[in-house]
Scaffold this active site. Structure first.
Site, PDB file in Angstrom:
ATOM      1  N   GLY A  72       0.815  -1.211   0.000  1.00  0.00           N
ATOM      2  CA  GLY A  72       0.000   0.000   0.000  1.00  0.00           C
ATOM      3  C   GLY A  72       0.849   1.261   0.000  1.00  0.00           C
ATOM      4  CB  CYS A  73       3.763   2.272   2.020  1.00  0.00           C
ATOM      5  SG  CYS A  73       2.909   2.150   3.611  1.00  0.00           S
TER       6      CYS A  73
END
Length: 163
Positions: free
Chosen positions: A49-50
């Site tokens: 996600g990051c």
């Protein structure tokens, strides 16, 4: 309750900070006075996600800069980790290191999380836009990555056109 922390909201003065970037150069909010600043707070370099969020901000970085905004990612990771993350994914956003969580806490991006039934303290994915006067113009809490950068860019367009 005396020990409750006030959560910052739109219109509040943005908490000041000086943090090292991926090249160990100090970045201070005060030095960015007169400019728009987008701060996105994320949990960890090189996680799915990051990485997606960093790639999305990198992809739209020129659009933010065209609106007079600088974009910074903030996480507890070290400058060395940030440098490796940027190189590995060809990121262009500046990444700031906040290992003591002081800035994350000041912006309400550090708190209780739950995973697999266990509760722990960690980064709450959030984004803040700081206006040229040093006030929080907009803040998003508990962000979902998909579509978020577009939402922030639209808000930045709107805010920039109002000035």
């Amino acid at each position: 309750m005396a020990d409750e922390k006030k959560t910052i909201e739109g219109g509040d003065a943005a908490p000041g900070f000086c943090l090292p970037d991926q090249d160990e150069q100090e970045v201070c909010l005060a030095e960015l006075s007169g400019r728009w600043v987008v701060l996105y707070f994320y949990p960890k370099d090189n996680t799915s996600g990051c990485t997606r969020e960093a790639l999305d901000f990198t992809e739209r970085l020129k659009d933010f800069r065209d609106l007079g905004a600088e974009v910074f990612g903030v996480s507890p990771d070290s400058p060395k980790s940030h440098r490796s993350f940027r190189e590995k994914h060809r990121l262009e956003v500046t990444l700031l290191s906040d290992p003591d969580h002081g800035v994350l806490e000041a912006y309400g991006a550090w708190g209780k999380k739950k995973m697999y039934g266990k509760e722990y303290d960690g980064v709450l994915r959030s984004t803040a836009i700081v206006d040229p006067d040093g006030k929080v113009a907009r803040i998003w809490r508990r962000v979902r990555v998909k579509g978020h950068v577009e939402e922030v860019l639209e808000a930045q367009r709107s805010l920039s056109s109002e000035r």
